[in-house]
Design an enzyme around this catalytic site. Structure first.
Site, PDB file in Angstrom:
ATOM      1  N   GLY A  13       0.838  -1.200   0.000  1.00  0.00           N
ATOM      2  CA  GLY A  13       0.000   0.000   0.000  1.00  0.00           C
ATOM      3  C   GLY A  13       0.868   1.243   0.000  1.00  0.00           C
ATOM      4  O   GLY A  13       0.461   2.298   0.488  1.00  0.00           O
ATOM      5  N   ASP A  66      -1.278  -7.307  -5.135  1.00  0.00           N
ATOM      6  CA  ASP A  66      -2.538  -7.373  -4.378  1.00  0.00           C
ATOM      7  C   ASP A  66      -2.237  -8.257  -3.173  1.00  0.00           C
ATOM      8  O   ASP A  66      -1.969  -9.453  -3.316  1.00  0.00           O
ATOM      9  CB  ASP A  66      -3.627  -8.001  -5.264  1.00  0.00           C
ATOM     10  CG  ASP A  66      -4.951  -8.139  -4.527  1.00  0.00           C
ATOM     11  OD1 ASP A  66      -4.974  -8.015  -3.285  1.00  0.00           O
ATOM     12  OD2 ASP A  66      -5.969  -8.390  -5.204  1.00  0.00           O
ATOM     13  N   ASN A  92       1.196  -2.415   5.277  1.00  0.00           N
ATOM     14  CA  ASN A  92       0.394  -1.208   5.470  1.00  0.00           C
ATOM     15  C   ASN A  92      -0.906  -1.219   4.654  1.00  0.00           C
ATOM     16  O   ASN A  92      -1.859  -0.529   5.023  1.00  0.00           O
ATOM     17  CB  ASN A  92       1.259   0.005   5.082  1.00  0.00           C
ATOM     18  CG  ASN A  92       0.443   1.237   4.802  1.00  0.00           C
ATOM     19  OD1 ASN A  92      -0.030   1.911   5.718  1.00  0.00           O
ATOM     20  ND2 ASN A  92       0.230   1.541   3.518  1.00  0.00           N
ATOM     21  N   TYR A 159     -13.677  -3.994  10.541  1.00  0.00           N
ATOM     22  CA  TYR A 159     -12.407  -3.242  10.549  1.00  0.00           C
ATOM     23  C   TYR A 159     -11.743  -3.373  11.923  1.00  0.00           C
ATOM     24  O   TYR A 159     -10.547  -3.664  12.017  1.00  0.00           O
ATOM     25  CB  TYR A 159     -12.688  -1.774  10.218  1.00  0.00           C
ATOM     26  CG  TYR A 159     -11.445  -0.910  10.049  1.00  0.00           C
ATOM     27  CD1 TYR A 159     -10.735  -0.892   8.859  1.00  0.00           C
ATOM     28  CD2 TYR A 159     -10.989  -0.105  11.090  1.00  0.00           C
ATOM     29  CE1 TYR A 159      -9.608  -0.100   8.702  1.00  0.00           C
ATOM     30  CE2 TYR A 159      -9.865   0.696  10.948  1.00  0.00           C
ATOM     31  CZ  TYR A 159      -9.178   0.694   9.747  1.00  0.00           C
ATOM     32  OH  TYR A 159      -8.052   1.486   9.596  1.00  0.00           O
ATOM     33  N   LYS A 163      -8.179  -5.188  12.656  1.00  0.00           N
ATOM     34  CA  LYS A 163      -7.059  -4.416  13.213  1.00  0.00           C
ATOM     35  C   LYS A 163      -6.656  -4.938  14.594  1.00  0.00           C
ATOM     36  O   LYS A 163      -5.472  -4.903  14.957  1.00  0.00           O
ATOM     37  CB  LYS A 163      -7.420  -2.931  13.269  1.00  0.00           C
ATOM     38  CG  LYS A 163      -7.582  -2.288  11.887  1.00  0.00           C
ATOM     39  CD  LYS A 163      -6.319  -2.397  11.039  1.00  0.00           C
ATOM     40  CE  LYS A 163      -6.394  -1.592   9.764  1.00  0.00           C
ATOM     41  NZ  LYS A 163      -5.178  -1.734   8.936  1.00  0.00           N
ATOM     42  N   ILE A 192      -5.869  10.144  10.454  1.00  0.00           N
ATOM     43  CA  ILE A 192      -4.770  10.747   9.691  1.00  0.00           C
ATOM     44  C   ILE A 192      -5.356  11.225   8.352  1.00  0.00           C
ATOM     45  O   ILE A 192      -6.177  10.520   7.753  1.00  0.00           O
ATOM     46  CB  ILE A 192      -3.646   9.704   9.419  1.00  0.00           C
ATOM     47  CG1 ILE A 192      -3.283   8.907  10.687  1.00  0.00           C
ATOM     48  CG2 ILE A 192      -2.422  10.392   8.810  1.00  0.00           C
ATOM     49  CD1 ILE A 192      -2.662   9.667  11.805  1.00  0.00           C
TER      50      ILE A 192
HETATM   51  P1  NAD Z   1      -5.156   5.025   1.485  1.00  0.00           P
HETATM   52  O1  NAD Z   1      -6.433   4.538   0.925  1.00  0.00           O
HETATM   53  O2  NAD Z   1      -4.777   6.450   1.346  1.00  0.00           O
HETATM   54  O3  NAD Z   1      -3.957   4.157   0.902  1.00  0.00           O
HETATM   55  C1  NAD Z   1      -4.032   2.760   0.915  1.00  0.00           C
HETATM   56  C2  NAD Z   1      -3.161   2.181  -0.175  1.00  0.00           C
HETATM   57  O4  NAD Z   1      -3.307   0.754  -0.089  1.00  0.00           O
HETATM   58  C3  NAD Z   1      -3.606   2.587  -1.588  1.00  0.00           C
HETATM   59  O5  NAD Z   1      -2.489   2.973  -2.355  1.00  0.00           O
HETATM   60  C4  NAD Z   1      -4.259   1.328  -2.141  1.00  0.00           C
HETATM   61  O6  NAD Z   1      -4.117   1.189  -3.547  1.00  0.00           O
HETATM   62  C5  NAD Z   1      -3.511   0.243  -1.395  1.00  0.00           C
HETATM   63  N1  NAD Z   1      -4.246  -1.017  -1.332  1.00  0.00           N
HETATM   64  C6  NAD Z   1      -5.559  -1.202  -1.041  1.00  0.00           C
HETATM   65  N2  NAD Z   1      -5.889  -2.503  -1.149  1.00  0.00           N
HETATM   66  C7  NAD Z   1      -4.744  -3.149  -1.508  1.00  0.00           C
HETATM   67  C8  NAD Z   1      -4.435  -4.492  -1.796  1.00  0.00           C
HETATM   68  N3  NAD Z   1      -5.371  -5.467  -1.749  1.00  0.00           N
HETATM   69  N4  NAD Z   1      -3.165  -4.813  -2.120  1.00  0.00           N
HETATM   70  C9  NAD Z   1      -2.213  -3.858  -2.193  1.00  0.00           C
HETATM   71  N5  NAD Z   1      -2.443  -2.556  -1.961  1.00  0.00           N
HETATM   72  C10 NAD Z   1      -3.707  -2.211  -1.621  1.00  0.00           C
HETATM   73  O7  NAD Z   1      -5.201   4.604   3.028  1.00  0.00           O
HETATM   74  P2  NAD Z   1      -4.299   5.092   4.257  1.00  0.00           P
HETATM   75  O8  NAD Z   1      -5.084   6.037   5.066  1.00  0.00           O
HETATM   76  O9  NAD Z   1      -2.938   5.450   3.788  1.00  0.00           O
HETATM   77  O10 NAD Z   1      -4.241   3.726   5.077  1.00  0.00           O
HETATM   78  C11 NAD Z   1      -3.065   2.922   5.127  1.00  0.00           C
HETATM   79  C12 NAD Z   1      -3.206   1.948   6.279  1.00  0.00           C
HETATM   80  O11 NAD Z   1      -3.334   2.674   7.503  1.00  0.00           O
HETATM   81  C13 NAD Z   1      -4.423   1.038   6.207  1.00  0.00           C
HETATM   82  O12 NAD Z   1      -4.089  -0.241   6.663  1.00  0.00           O
HETATM   83  C14 NAD Z   1      -5.401   1.700   7.149  1.00  0.00           C
HETATM   84  O13 NAD Z   1      -6.349   0.796   7.665  1.00  0.00           O
HETATM   85  C15 NAD Z   1      -4.459   2.230   8.209  1.00  0.00           C
HETATM   86  N6  NAD Z   1      -5.011   3.316   9.006  1.00  0.00           N
HETATM   87  C16 NAD Z   1      -5.313   4.519   8.425  1.00  0.00           C
HETATM   88  C17 NAD Z   1      -5.836   5.520   9.215  1.00  0.00           C
HETATM   89  C18 NAD Z   1      -6.190   6.877   8.667  1.00  0.00           C
HETATM   90  O14 NAD Z   1      -6.774   7.686   9.415  1.00  0.00           O
HETATM   91  N7  NAD Z   1      -5.878   7.201   7.438  1.00  0.00           N
HETATM   92  C19 NAD Z   1      -6.051   5.310  10.582  1.00  0.00           C
HETATM   93  C20 NAD Z   1      -5.724   4.077  11.130  1.00  0.00           C
HETATM   94  C21 NAD Z   1      -5.194   3.092  10.328  1.00  0.00           C
END
Ligand code: NAD
Length: 257
Positions: A13, A66, A92, A159, A163, A192
């Site tokens: 990711g 993926d 991630n 979710y 997690k 975030i």
């Molecule tokens: P985002 O959607 O901005 O980025 C996620 C990335 O993961 C994207 O580039 C997407 O293409 C990729 N992705 C999705 N499914 C995929 C798959 N099957 N295989 C490979 N890549 C894949 O999300 P983010 O906010 O950057 O989140 C990143 C991580 O942080 C996630 O695990 C999310 O649950 C976690 N998280 C985010 C937040 C937040 O507030 N943004 C809070 C807590 C946890």
């Protein structure tokens, strides 16, 4: 001080959001980075991060991956060989999935969420652990959980389940891999500012979000760089005695009234 000189990291990711900031910070600290994602274009726009790193003279590659497919994770880890082999794995990739009460949730929706957020971490960790054990130089596996992996959030039960699973998966794997100096830790972001919180599960910029912000001790939402800094620490030798640990990155919200 460059913290990650001579290290190679794989970031799933890694094209967007938190993963993108992790890839950038790791490269800034001297690491070679393999960005493993469904697509290379950042969800938030701009140039693919592997291209930006390479343009600035760093080592970076993109692998279409993926995380629900084990072979893709194996390919991403194998791509690190070009740079001397994997030292750091950041699992991630994740999706927020439906924001729906359990009684209205279909099993298929639950399953899709689990496939990416929990099975993906299993695949990435397994592929990385096998390579790290073969290399025999130790390593660091960093799994992206959430504050929703520390306490239950209604409306996103799958979710939270995934997690929370990532958290205990990390502790259990730390026990297995510790004797080989492979550390495994979980990172738990709060809200975030990424496409996940502006588009998929809109919090940032909403009225509700503004109210929430006033309850956060630091009175702001996090930026991807806030999370990347913690990942940089866990990836580095500064964290050489830190494993089976959780680090919450939420401006103090979870632990402070
Ligand atoms: P985002 O959607 O901005 O980025 C996620 C990335 O993961 C994207 O580039 C997407 O293409 C990729 N992705 C999705 N499914 C995929 C798959 N099957 N295989 C490979 N890549 C894949 O999300 P983010 O906010 O950057 O989140 C990143 C991580 O942080 C996630 O695990 C999310 O649950 C976690 N998280 C985010 C937040 C937040 O507030 N943004 C809070 C807590 C946890």
């Amino acid at each position: 001080m460059a913290l990650l000189t001579d290290k190679t990291a794989v970031v799933t990711g890694g094209a967007s959001g938190l993963g993108r900031a992790v890839a950038e910070l790791f490269a800034d600290h001297g690491a070679a980075v393999v960005v493993a994602d469904l697509r290379s274009e950042p969800r938030e726009g701009g140039a693919p991060i592997h291209e930006r790193i390479a343009d600035q003279g760093g080592d970076a590659a993109f692998v279409e991956c993926d995380v629900t497919r084990y072979e893709d994770c194996v390919d991403a880890v194998a791509a690190a060989e070009e740079f001397g082999g994997i030292d750091v794995m950041v699992n991630n990739a994740g999706i927020v999935g439906p924001q729906t009460p359990l009684v209205d949730l279909d099993f298929d929706e639950y399953q899709t969420l689990m496939e990416v957020n929990l099975r993906g971490v299993f695949h990435g960790s397994k592929a990385a652990a096998i390579a790290m054990l073969e290399q025999g130089n130790g390593g660091s596996i960093i799994n992206m959980s959430s504050v929703a992996g520390m306490q239950g959030y209604g409306g996103i039960t799958p979710y939270s389940a995934a997690k929370g699973g990532v958290r205990l998966f990390s502790y259990a794997l730390a026990s297995e891999l510790g004797p080989d100096d492979i550390r495994v830790n979980a990172v738990h972001p709060g809200v975030i500012e990424t496409a996940m919180t502006t588009e998929d599960s809109p919090t940032v910029g909403t009225e509700e979000g503004e109210k929430l912000k006033q309850t956060i001790p630091l009175r702001r939402f996090g930026q991807p760089e806030d999370v990347a800094g913690v990942c940089g620490f866990l990836a580095s030798d500064l964290a050489s005695y830190v494993t089976a640990e959780s680090i919450v990155v939420d401006g103090g919200n979870l632990n402070s009234a």
